[in-house]
Every structure is written in structure tokens, then in C-alpha cells.
Design a protein around this motif. Structure first.
Motif, PDB file in Angstrom:
ATOM      1  N   TYR A  66       0.840  -1.199   0.000  1.00  0.00           N
ATOM      2  CA  TYR A  66       0.000   0.000   0.000  1.00  0.00           C
ATOM      3  C   TYR A  66       0.869   1.241   0.000  1.00  0.00           C
ATOM      4  CZ  TYR A  66      -3.193   3.659   1.489  1.00  0.00           C
ATOM      5  OH  TYR A  66      -3.902   4.820   1.563  1.00  0.00           O
ATOM      6  N   TRP A  67       0.510   2.215  -0.790  1.00  0.00           N
ATOM      7  CA  TRP A  67       1.202   3.492  -0.769  1.00  0.00           C
ATOM      8  C   TRP A  67       0.165   4.593  -0.949  1.00  0.00           C
ATOM      9  CZ3 TRP A  67       2.434  -0.388  -4.233  1.00  0.00           C
ATOM     10  CH2 TRP A  67       1.864  -0.289  -5.503  1.00  0.00           C
ATOM     11  N   GLY A  68       0.482   5.736  -0.471  1.00  0.00           N
ATOM     12  CA  GLY A  68      -0.450   6.851  -0.535  1.00  0.00           C
ATOM     13  C   GLY A  68       0.191   8.070   0.090  1.00  0.00           C
ATOM     14  N   PRO A  69      -0.626   8.988   0.611  1.00  0.00           N
ATOM     15  CA  PRO A  69      -0.077  10.232   1.178  1.00  0.00           C
ATOM     16  C   PRO A  69       0.556   9.998   2.543  1.00  0.00           C
ATOM     17  CG  PRO A  69      -2.435  10.195   1.459  1.00  0.00           C
ATOM     18  CD  PRO A  69      -2.090   8.977   0.656  1.00  0.00           C
ATOM     19  N   TYR A  70       1.590   9.151   2.582  1.00  0.00           N
ATOM     20  CA  TYR A  70       2.295   8.865   3.821  1.00  0.00           C
ATOM     21  C   TYR A  70       3.715   9.403   3.731  1.00  0.00           C
ATOM     22  CZ  TYR A  70      -1.441   5.851   5.484  1.00  0.00           C
ATOM     23  OH  TYR A  70      -2.644   5.380   5.920  1.00  0.00           O
ATOM     24  N   TRP A  71       4.245   9.760   4.876  1.00  0.00           N
ATOM     25  CA  TRP A  71       5.600  10.290   4.925  1.00  0.00           C
ATOM     26  C   TRP A  71       6.598   9.135   4.939  1.00  0.00           C
ATOM     27  CZ3 TRP A  71       9.505   9.901   8.665  1.00  0.00           C
ATOM     28  CH2 TRP A  71      10.583  10.772   8.464  1.00  0.00           C
ATOM     29  N   HIS A  72       7.718   9.317   4.225  1.00  0.00           N
ATOM     30  CA  HIS A  72       8.782   8.314   4.196  1.00  0.00           C
ATOM     31  C   HIS A  72      10.097   8.994   4.511  1.00  0.00           C
ATOM     32  CE1 HIS A  72       5.685   6.121   2.054  1.00  0.00           C
ATOM     33  NE2 HIS A  72       5.701   7.016   1.088  1.00  0.00           N
ATOM     34  N   PRO A  73      10.979   8.355   5.279  1.00  0.00           N
ATOM     35  CA  PRO A  73      12.284   8.961   5.591  1.00  0.00           C
ATOM     36  C   PRO A  73      13.207   8.934   4.384  1.00  0.00           C
ATOM     37  CG  PRO A  73      12.145   6.746   6.501  1.00  0.00           C
ATOM     38  CD  PRO A  73      10.787   7.058   5.967  1.00  0.00           C
ATOM     39  N   VAL A  74      14.221   9.793   4.407  1.00  0.00           N
ATOM     40  CA  VAL A  74      15.205   9.850   3.327  1.00  0.00           C
ATOM     41  C   VAL A  74      15.905   8.495   3.209  1.00  0.00           C
ATOM     42  CG1 VAL A  74      17.373  10.902   2.590  1.00  0.00           C
ATOM     43  CG2 VAL A  74      15.552  12.325   3.538  1.00  0.00           C
ATOM     44  N   GLY A  75      16.040   8.001   1.970  1.00  0.00           N
ATOM     45  CA  GLY A  75      16.672   6.706   1.734  1.00  0.00           C
ATOM     46  C   GLY A  75      15.677   5.583   1.538  1.00  0.00           C
ATOM     47  N   PHE A  76      14.406   5.857   1.789  1.00  0.00           N
ATOM     48  CA  PHE A  76      13.371   4.826   1.638  1.00  0.00           C
ATOM     49  C   PHE A  76      13.090   4.611   0.146  1.00  0.00           C
ATOM     50  CE2 PHE A  76       9.116   3.059   1.635  1.00  0.00           C
ATOM     51  CZ  PHE A  76       9.123   2.219   2.742  1.00  0.00           C
ATOM     52  N   TYR A  77      12.812   3.359  -0.238  1.00  0.00           N
ATOM     53  CA  TYR A  77      12.539   3.022  -1.640  1.00  0.00           C
ATOM     54  C   TYR A  77      11.079   2.620  -1.801  1.00  0.00           C
ATOM     55  CZ  TYR A  77      17.480   3.075  -2.920  1.00  0.00           C
ATOM     56  OH  TYR A  77      18.774   3.466  -3.178  1.00  0.00           O
ATOM     57  N   LEU A  78      10.484   3.064  -2.912  1.00  0.00           N
ATOM     58  CA  LEU A  78       9.127   2.680  -3.262  1.00  0.00           C
ATOM     59  C   LEU A  78       9.139   2.019  -4.644  1.00  0.00           C
ATOM     60  CD1 LEU A  78       6.869   5.718  -2.279  1.00  0.00           C
ATOM     61  CD2 LEU A  78       6.931   3.484  -1.196  1.00  0.00           C
ATOM     62  N   PRO A  79       8.362   0.950  -4.825  1.00  0.00           N
ATOM     63  CA  PRO A  79       8.303   0.343  -6.160  1.00  0.00           C
ATOM     64  C   PRO A  79       7.476   1.172  -7.133  1.00  0.00           C
ATOM     65  CG  PRO A  79       6.840  -0.805  -4.654  1.00  0.00           C
ATOM     66  CD  PRO A  79       7.613   0.168  -3.821  1.00  0.00           C
ATOM     67  N   VAL A  80       6.487   1.874  -6.598  1.00  0.00           N
ATOM     68  CA  VAL A  80       5.596   2.701  -7.419  1.00  0.00           C
ATOM     69  C   VAL A  80       5.356   4.012  -6.691  1.00  0.00           C
ATOM     70  CG1 VAL A  80       3.331   2.873  -8.537  1.00  0.00           C
ATOM     71  CG2 VAL A  80       4.457   0.645  -8.349  1.00  0.00           C
ATOM     72  N   LEU A  81       5.319   5.118  -7.431  1.00  0.00           N
ATOM     73  CA  LEU A  81       5.079   6.427  -6.829  1.00  0.00           C
ATOM     74  C   LEU A  81       3.623   6.575  -6.401  1.00  0.00           C
ATOM     75  CD1 LEU A  81       7.033   8.774  -9.266  1.00  0.00           C
ATOM     76  CD2 LEU A  81       7.640   8.264  -6.890  1.00  0.00           C
ATOM     77  N   PRO A  82       3.355   7.382  -5.382  1.00  0.00           N
ATOM     78  CA  PRO A  82       1.964   7.695  -5.029  1.00  0.00           C
ATOM     79  C   PRO A  82       1.238   8.297  -6.230  1.00  0.00           C
ATOM     80  CG  PRO A  82       3.448   8.416  -3.307  1.00  0.00           C
ATOM     81  CD  PRO A  82       4.312   8.005  -4.445  1.00  0.00           C
ATOM     82  N   ALA A  83      -0.047   8.025  -6.334  1.00  0.00           N
ATOM     83  CA  ALA A  83      -0.814   8.451  -7.506  1.00  0.00           C
ATOM     84  C   ALA A  83      -0.837   9.966  -7.664  1.00  0.00           C
ATOM     85  CB  ALA A  83      -2.243   7.916  -7.399  1.00  0.00           C
ATOM     86  N   ALA A  84      -0.760  10.701  -6.549  1.00  0.00           N
ATOM     87  CA  ALA A  84      -0.870  12.161  -6.601  1.00  0.00           C
ATOM     88  C   ALA A  84       0.468  12.854  -6.814  1.00  0.00           C
ATOM     89  CB  ALA A  84      -1.518  12.671  -5.315  1.00  0.00           C
ATOM     90  N   CYS A  85       1.537  12.099  -7.081  1.00  0.00           N
ATOM     91  CA  CYS A  85       2.865  12.691  -7.262  1.00  0.00           C
ATOM     92  C   CYS A  85       2.889  13.639  -8.468  1.00  0.00           C
ATOM     93  CB  CYS A  85       3.909  11.598  -7.471  1.00  0.00           C
ATOM     94  SG  CYS A  85       4.964  11.326  -6.037  1.00  0.00           S
ATOM     95  N   VAL A  86       3.614  14.729  -8.326  1.00  0.00           N
ATOM     96  CA  VAL A  86       3.813  15.657  -9.442  1.00  0.00           C
ATOM     97  C   VAL A  86       5.305  15.705  -9.743  1.00  0.00           C
ATOM     98  CG1 VAL A  86       1.787  17.051  -8.931  1.00  0.00           C
ATOM     99  CG2 VAL A  86       3.971  17.630  -7.865  1.00  0.00           C
ATOM    100  N   MET A  87       5.623  15.880 -11.001  1.00  0.00           N
ATOM    101  CA  MET A  87       7.022  15.926 -11.417  1.00  0.00           C
ATOM    102  C   MET A  87       7.481  17.370 -11.519  1.00  0.00           C
ATOM    103  SD  MET A  87       8.773  14.198 -14.792  1.00  0.00           S
ATOM    104  CE  MET A  87      10.559  14.174 -14.995  1.00  0.00           C
ATOM    105  N   MET A  88       8.738  17.620 -11.146  1.00  0.00           N
ATOM    106  CA  MET A  88       9.303  18.962 -11.233  1.00  0.00           C
ATOM    107  C   MET A  88      10.784  18.847 -11.567  1.00  0.00           C
ATOM    108  SD  MET A  88       9.855  20.101  -7.253  1.00  0.00           S
ATOM    109  CE  MET A  88       8.139  19.830  -6.804  1.00  0.00           C
ATOM    110  N   TYR A  89      11.350  19.948 -12.044  1.00  0.00           N
ATOM    111  CA  TYR A  89      12.786  20.016 -12.301  1.00  0.00           C
ATOM    112  C   TYR A  89      13.390  21.102 -11.423  1.00  0.00           C
ATOM    113  CZ  TYR A  89      12.523  16.957 -16.370  1.00  0.00           C
ATOM    114  OH  TYR A  89      12.357  15.879 -17.200  1.00  0.00           O
ATOM    115  N   VAL A  90      14.453  20.749 -10.736  1.00  0.00           N
ATOM    116  CA  VAL A  90      15.190  21.717  -9.914  1.00  0.00           C
ATOM    117  C   VAL A  90      16.634  21.686 -10.398  1.00  0.00           C
ATOM    118  CG1 VAL A  90      15.859  22.420  -7.597  1.00  0.00           C
ATOM    119  CG2 VAL A  90      13.668  21.275  -7.953  1.00  0.00           C
TER     120      VAL A  90
END
Length: 253
Positions: A66-90
């Protein structure tokens, strides 16, 4: 004796019988030279210490199913991004953002990274803390600081030196420098301080020198002892490899 009384009557009593008794009323007038002294107004200067940011630990990721609007610490890996993710360039580098968490593509997965300085997002988590410091209103969530630049536009900024928080997020690293223990989180360094019977954490300058992901704008290349450095505003930086990427570390001469 009788003659004496007659004489007294002639010289004392008779003159008084022919006089009017006048009662005088004494009028007391105020003095026009009176000086009214009023105590001066006291100016009270109140020194307000830096406001503590109350940090609430956000929800934790519950499992790979399960994944969704949950907080994850730095270094954590997800197989799939949350559905509400937005892409940006910095700085031409792609990131994915959702609910205060930043991701980067890593192979077939997505790795949680520190918030890149300069990133601009249109929404912040609901449990984001807000505080005023040195004339600016900051927003804080899980080690990342934001400033509002437009309506519904928030920019990731460096942690303001001197701000104190009561809790640090997961993934914070311990750093020892000069016999003092510091905590590193999202590019900021914190020194523990006792406040009453509790331990809080105050933002301090990098004890081992500032580390930047980019050379400061306007920096010039200088040579010292055969090595190249970048000089900006009296500070010197050297290109080094840190966690597999090239960064610019402040050096002291």
C-alpha cells in the motif's frame, strides 16, 4: 474702687459700643507658578526568544502492498510512486513530489531524497507547522523549511540559523565534530540544548564547513597550492564527491 470701674467703662466699653464687627472671608487663590510633576512613562523592551517549532511525527509508511499520502524517511525506496505525485525540475534535475516527500528515480524504484533547495510546490501537508522568525513566516515539515512566495506557491529554503525544534525526523544522522555531537538533517545541522527538563535542537552553521550542491552564483575560480577553489563572498569551496555525487564543500584556510 467704684471710681476705677467707672473709668474703665468710660475708656474701654463705650468705644466698643460704637463700632461694627466686620467678618472677613479669606479667599485662597491658586498659585500660577505651581509646577505639576508627572512621572515619566517607562519604556519596556521585551526580548522575545526564538519561537520553538512544535514538530509532530507524521504517519509512517505501512508496507509495500500500500502506498499513498504517507511520509517516508530519506533513503526509503518505493516500487511505485503515489498516484498524486507531481514531477518537477530543480536545476535541470527531475524530482517527484507528494505530501512533503521528494523522490528520484533509482533503477526500477523511487528513492526518497532530501528536499532540493529552490524547489517550488503548490501544496504542503496538512500537519505542516507555521512559525514567524526574523520578520518572515516559515512553514516546517519533517526537516524541510518553506517560504511562501506567491498565493499557493511555497519555496524550499535553507534552515534558518537559530530556529529551535523539539523533534527531529527519522533518518537524521549523528555527526561528531570537535568533541560536540550534532545532528544532520536535510542539509541542516542541529545542536542539542537543554530546555528545562527536555532536549531541543537548535539550527547551527555546518560545523565542518558548508556543503552546496551548486557553486554559488557569481563565484570565481582561484588557485591555492596548486588546487582549484571557488570563492564567493569571502567563502571558499572545493569540489568533492559526497554520496556518489559532486558537491562543493566549504574549506577554511
Amino acid at each position: 474702687m467704684r471710681n476705677v470701674l467707672v473709668l474703665l467703662s468710660v475708656f474701654i466699653v463705650l468705644p466698643l459700643m460704637g463700632q461694627r464687627v466686620v467678618r472677613r472671608t479669606t479667599v485662597v487663590r491658586p498659585s500660577y507658578n505651581r509646577v505639576v510633576v508627572t512621572p515619566p512613562r517607562r519604556t519596556v523592551i521585551v526580548h522575545t526568544p526564538p519561537r520553538h517549532v512544535v514538530v509532530t511525527r507524521p504517519p509512517i509508511y505501512r508496507g509495500p502492498s500500500y502506498w499513498g499520502p504517507y511520509w517516508h524517511p530519506v533513503g526509503f525506496y518505493l516500487p511505485v510512486l503515489p498516484a498524486a505525485c507531481v514531477m518537477m525540475y530543480v536545476n535541470s534535475v527531475p524530482y517527484y513530489y507528494n505530501e512533503g516527500v521528494y523522490y528520484q528515480k533509482s533503477g526500477s524504484q523511487y528513492k526518497v531524497t532530501e528536499a532540493p533547495i529552490g524547489a517550488i510546490v503548490s501544496s504542503l501537508p496538512d500537519n505542516c507547522s507555521t512559525f514567524d522568525y526574523q520578520g518572515s513566516t516559515y512553514y516546517y515539515f519533517a526537516g524541510t523549511y518553506y517560504l511562501k512566495i506567491k498565493k499557493k506557491k511555497f519555496k524550499v529554503v535553507k534552515a534558518p540559523i537559530g530556529v529551535m525544534v523539539t523533534e527531529l525526523p527519522e533518518g537524521t544522522k549523528t555527526v561528531k565534530q570537535g568533541g560536540t555531537t550534532y545532528y544532520a538533517c536535510h542539509g541542516a545541522y542541529y545542536r542539542p540544548e537543554a530546555v528545562g527538563d527536555q532536549v531541543h535542537y537548535v539550527v547551527v552553521p555546518n560545523p565542518s564547513g558548508e556543503i552546496l550542491k551548486q557553486v554559488p552564483e557569481g563565484a570565481v575560480v582561484v588557485k591555492k597550492d596548486g588546487d582549484s577553489y571557488y570563492e564567493s563572498s569571502g567563502k571558499y569551496y572545493k569540489a568533492v564527491v559526497h554520496d556518489g555525487e559532486v558537491v562543493y564543500k566549504q574549506v577554511f584556510f
